[in-house]
Design a protein around this motif. Sequence first.
Motif, PDB file in Angstrom:
ATOM      1  N   HIS A 470       6.251  -2.785  -2.559  1.00  0.00           N
ATOM      2  CA  HIS A 470       6.273  -3.586  -1.325  1.00  0.00           C
ATOM      3  C   HIS A 470       5.375  -2.967  -0.256  1.00  0.00           C
ATOM      4  O   HIS A 470       5.637  -1.895   0.263  1.00  0.00           O
ATOM      5  CB  HIS A 470       7.703  -3.669  -0.809  1.00  0.00           C
ATOM      6  CG  HIS A 470       7.924  -4.737   0.216  1.00  0.00           C
ATOM      7  ND1 HIS A 470       7.189  -4.821   1.380  1.00  0.00           N
ATOM      8  CD2 HIS A 470       8.803  -5.773   0.245  1.00  0.00           C
ATOM      9  CE1 HIS A 470       7.619  -5.853   2.081  1.00  0.00           C
ATOM     10  NE2 HIS A 470       8.597  -6.451   1.417  1.00  0.00           N
ATOM     11  N   LEU A 472       3.628  -2.388   3.346  1.00  0.00           N
ATOM     12  CA  LEU A 472       3.982  -2.444   4.763  1.00  0.00           C
ATOM     13  C   LEU A 472       2.932  -1.664   5.516  1.00  0.00           C
ATOM     14  O   LEU A 472       2.713  -0.476   5.240  1.00  0.00           O
ATOM     15  CB  LEU A 472       5.377  -1.873   5.029  1.00  0.00           C
ATOM     16  CG  LEU A 472       5.813  -1.877   6.508  1.00  0.00           C
ATOM     17  CD1 LEU A 472       5.861  -3.304   7.048  1.00  0.00           C
ATOM     18  CD2 LEU A 472       7.158  -1.208   6.694  1.00  0.00           C
ATOM     19  N   TRP A 500       3.815  -7.145  -3.924  1.00  0.00           N
ATOM     20  CA  TRP A 500       4.220  -7.839  -2.687  1.00  0.00           C
ATOM     21  C   TRP A 500       3.467  -7.210  -1.528  1.00  0.00           C
ATOM     22  O   TRP A 500       3.668  -6.059  -1.225  1.00  0.00           O
ATOM     23  CB  TRP A 500       5.728  -7.721  -2.441  1.00  0.00           C
ATOM     24  CG  TRP A 500       6.093  -8.585  -1.271  1.00  0.00           C
ATOM     25  CD1 TRP A 500       6.018  -8.259   0.047  1.00  0.00           C
ATOM     26  CD2 TRP A 500       6.489  -9.950  -1.341  1.00  0.00           C
ATOM     27  NE1 TRP A 500       6.361  -9.326   0.823  1.00  0.00           N
ATOM     28  CE2 TRP A 500       6.653 -10.386  -0.008  1.00  0.00           C
ATOM     29  CE3 TRP A 500       6.708 -10.853  -2.376  1.00  0.00           C
ATOM     30  CZ2 TRP A 500       7.041 -11.683   0.302  1.00  0.00           C
ATOM     31  CZ3 TRP A 500       7.101 -12.138  -2.064  1.00  0.00           C
ATOM     32  CH2 TRP A 500       7.268 -12.539  -0.731  1.00  0.00           C
ATOM     33  N   ASP A 504      -0.993 -10.403   5.054  1.00  0.00           N
ATOM     34  CA  ASP A 504      -0.094 -10.317   6.206  1.00  0.00           C
ATOM     35  C   ASP A 504       0.133 -11.721   6.765  1.00  0.00           C
ATOM     36  O   ASP A 504      -0.816 -12.491   6.933  1.00  0.00           O
ATOM     37  CB  ASP A 504      -0.717  -9.447   7.306  1.00  0.00           C
ATOM     38  CG  ASP A 504      -0.870  -8.002   6.891  1.00  0.00           C
ATOM     39  OD1 ASP A 504      -0.107  -7.552   6.026  1.00  0.00           O
ATOM     40  OD2 ASP A 504      -1.763  -7.322   7.440  1.00  0.00           O
ATOM     41  N   ASP A 526       2.843  -7.327   5.227  1.00  0.00           N
ATOM     42  CA  ASP A 526       3.069  -6.751   3.905  1.00  0.00           C
ATOM     43  C   ASP A 526       1.844  -6.836   3.002  1.00  0.00           C
ATOM     44  O   ASP A 526       1.937  -6.540   1.816  1.00  0.00           O
ATOM     45  CB  ASP A 526       4.212  -7.499   3.195  1.00  0.00           C
ATOM     46  CG  ASP A 526       5.503  -7.505   3.993  1.00  0.00           C
ATOM     47  OD1 ASP A 526       5.689  -6.599   4.807  1.00  0.00           O
ATOM     48  OD2 ASP A 526       6.315  -8.429   3.794  1.00  0.00           O
ATOM     49  N   THR A 897       6.161   3.048   0.569  1.00  0.00           N
ATOM     50  CA  THR A 897       6.206   1.593   0.687  1.00  0.00           C
ATOM     51  C   THR A 897       7.273   1.226   1.715  1.00  0.00           C
ATOM     52  O   THR A 897       7.892   2.099   2.327  1.00  0.00           O
ATOM     53  CB  THR A 897       6.550   0.952  -0.663  1.00  0.00           C
ATOM     54  OG1 THR A 897       7.925   1.227  -0.972  1.00  0.00           O
ATOM     55  CG2 THR A 897       5.665   1.488  -1.781  1.00  0.00           C
ATOM     56  N   LYS A 898       7.502  -0.054   1.884  1.00  0.00           N
ATOM     57  CA  LYS A 898       8.504  -0.487   2.848  1.00  0.00           C
ATOM     58  C   LYS A 898       9.882   0.050   2.495  1.00  0.00           C
ATOM     59  O   LYS A 898      10.663   0.407   3.374  1.00  0.00           O
ATOM     60  CB  LYS A 898       8.549  -2.012   2.923  1.00  0.00           C
ATOM     61  CG  LYS A 898       9.485  -2.545   4.008  1.00  0.00           C
ATOM     62  CD  LYS A 898       9.331  -4.037   4.205  1.00  0.00           C
ATOM     63  CE  LYS A 898      10.152  -4.514   5.407  1.00  0.00           C
ATOM     64  NZ  LYS A 898       9.937  -5.951   5.695  1.00  0.00           N
TER      65      LYS A 898
END
Length: 935
Positions: A470, A472, A500, A504, A526, A897-898
Amino acid sequence: MISKKILYLLIALGFSVQLYPQKTKVVHLSGTDAANTVEWDFYCTDGQNSKKWSKIAVPSNWELQGFGTYNYGHDWKNKDKKLGLEHGLYKHTFTVPENWKGKTINIVFDGSMTDTKVKINGKSAGTTHQGGFTRFKYDISKLLKYGQTNLLEVDVAKQSENESINRAERQADFWIFGGIYRPVFLEILPKIHVTRAAIDAKADGALKVLIAVNNPKLNYSVTVHLYDLKGNKIHTEHLGYLKKGNSEEIFSTKFNNIKSWNPEWPTLYDITFELKHENSVLHEVTKRIGFRTIELRQHDGFYINEEKVIFKGVNRHSFWPETGRSLSEENHLEDIRLMKEMNMNAVRMSHYVPDKRFLELCDSLGIFVLNEVTGWQDGYDTLVGPKMIKEVVLKDENHPSVIIWAHGNEGGWNFANEKWIHYWDIQKRPVIYPWLLRNGVDTSHYPEYNYATGRLVSGIDPFMATELLHGLYDGGLGAGLDEYWRNYQTSPLFAGGFLWAFSDEAVLRTDKPGHVLDGDGHHAPDGILGPHREKEASFYTIKEVWSPVQISPVTINKEWNGTLILNNKFIYTNLSQCSFNWKTLKTEIGSNEKQIVGTGHILGPDTAPGTASKIKLDCRKALQDADIFEFTAKDHNGKELYTWSWPIVQPDKKATELLRLISNTAKEISIKELDGTISASANGVQIVFNKKDGTLHSVKNSKGEISITGGAVPAGSTAQITDTKWGKDEDGNFRFEILGDNYPERIIWKFHRTGLLQIEASPLQKKMEGIDYIGISFDYPEDKCIGVRWMGRGPYRVWRNRIKGSNFGVWEKQYNNTVTGETFNNLIYPEFKGYHGNLYWARLKTTETPFTIISETPNLYFQLFRPKEPEHASSKVSPLFPMGNLSFLYEIPAIGTKFKEPSKLGPKSQKGFYSGRPGDENYPIKLWLDFRAEN
């Protein structure tokens, strides 16, 4: 000829007689896409510009047109946020020709958010349609005034009266819009017509088609014609009959000499079905199809046309900042081109079905599609769910690109509704549940690097993370991907993954001053790309890691024999269908000029997918007077897959070029001591050192001061100065030595009579663990720096776990303060600030005199200032930086990552470790600093 008896019978039954082929005709009432709209009358009940009639572009999301209320899907949890509950009321007039009387006229909505009521000339067209992402239609034949003007009225409610729709669509992790955002058109059909032609075309040419008609009161025959895209007829065949009383029938046949469809070779055909009664063609329907066979083999994987597939994919929202979910042809084309440029072969429709045009382009350009029934983290009930599924399947069933149905997302499903997918889909495509191990596929989201131990190693089902790494801000996505991919590919059960996310999702806020772009804090930034598809660094990492041509590790220098091992990671393409180019380049320190020394071109070797071949390049002579070697792979269409580059010489060899150029400019050095400082001057340069710790106090040349100070100080370690000493060496150069009790144990400054300043920091000697960064740092005022030119990896910054995608070369960029995933209104890429890999030299352009730094140390990282952290960043995506803002480092940190700290993303994402032995001949940090006014 039609007999009088049959003619009278048809008239009695109310049918018009068609002596010539009748094709479906489409007439748009709205525009065709976001770039081609039509104005309708509009009234918004609440929010911006509400409670008055005005005009609105259709298709569009009304928020982007300055109406209603902006909401992100999480707003329903926040009591301080106003939820948009407005309705949009639309009016539009249109004329229907007199000669349409007797035909079937449908009004079709490709997408309207969300509950939609339709009236024609004041009368309801049918029941309210619920659900914002699917196509729906009404037969309005009996409501129209033929030869006259007709009034269309549409009431669109932003929230649904069905709470399961609100939970599935409106309370999700994405922007929530309202409005008729996809085209509205009239579908004009003959009185007797085909209502459905569902096609299952296999890779071997076998064809199954379901033909359904609106009126089964007669016997009908069905004939098929197959054409290539140049219009050449390949095959004609009478398939059989729809007997009286049967509204649908399945027909089968097989075509010979068919080319199958796949993303690497997306061959398409036009297929036409003629519905006849006796010798009259009542309706002619044409579809564009591809022949391909889909299999999910138990405990094995996905096979397309008998070849096992690893999906290299991404999650894509239908989104553009200025138009929301209403998109243009160019939006669709650009997104697919960018996916193909990143060497992706698949895309997941997150979390709803896309525009029809997007799928048509996936068919023609070649992308596997996971098409998704909406349901973010909650599913439709059993009342609306079957309707949604029917609308999804019937709209998209014939696209060869659609190879998997995703039934919701992360809990956004109702298992009771699954049966309707295969009820409608005659292809019986695999059905997956993103997040679950179900139906024979493990799609678990955001696995850690070692997750394979539990799933791939001890499991027996194909593993395919439908959401992976993910992103971010600048984290995730490219960071960690190389190791994930290498690790997971060791299992035969690995079926790929979907990053993912694609871009953005920062939306234009028409309700805020300045019309800023808003990513809703850390919810929407993301992407691999910015909101306008600005390429972030991970774009190039993904392109390299997922290149279908991979090169085995190789050392390239002047003695290299030209041998490369090419690994074929295509699924359907032999490398003999590809081409390869190479060239060698000569550079000059401080300059961006590059001289091409040698070039070569070779055809690809005979290398089947999944195998490797050795090639040998005739480049030995071209290497001798060059610094950089580049190698480019192109596919059968001439599209660049990737260009790799390697340094031919090490940095110490390149540094000698500078010394040769200025060796004849040596002057006598003058030394001057004051209370706390000592200065050395030669050849127009004055260097002032702090006596106590040996750091730079000031630097001047004949044009003025250069504001570099404070170095060299340890970065990543704590050292106390134990001794300092200075004086001239035997060659008349000024030498300043600093001793410490920790790294670096020794720093030696040498100011040469040429005016060059040299520094050498002792190499790592003691065991060190948990290293974020280690090296030496200086300070230079950021506000005085306007640009940089350098030789090393670039042009984007790197992290420890995102080195790939940054190529070796000579690069240049101007100062910017881009905050990845946040400064949407002024995104300039590549970002200026951050870590850069494998430094050979760097020339800083400043408001003072520019100066040059040259490295003799291999694999040295260069920190260029400290990037500003995004406002909502967490520690996972906020790597550490040294206190200084010009640093030269053996080691730098990884980024997370997120949802995952870097330590969860694999070996290269761990903190650094060093352990040596007495007698190791390690490499010190050796730099030359050229402050001369004419440098």
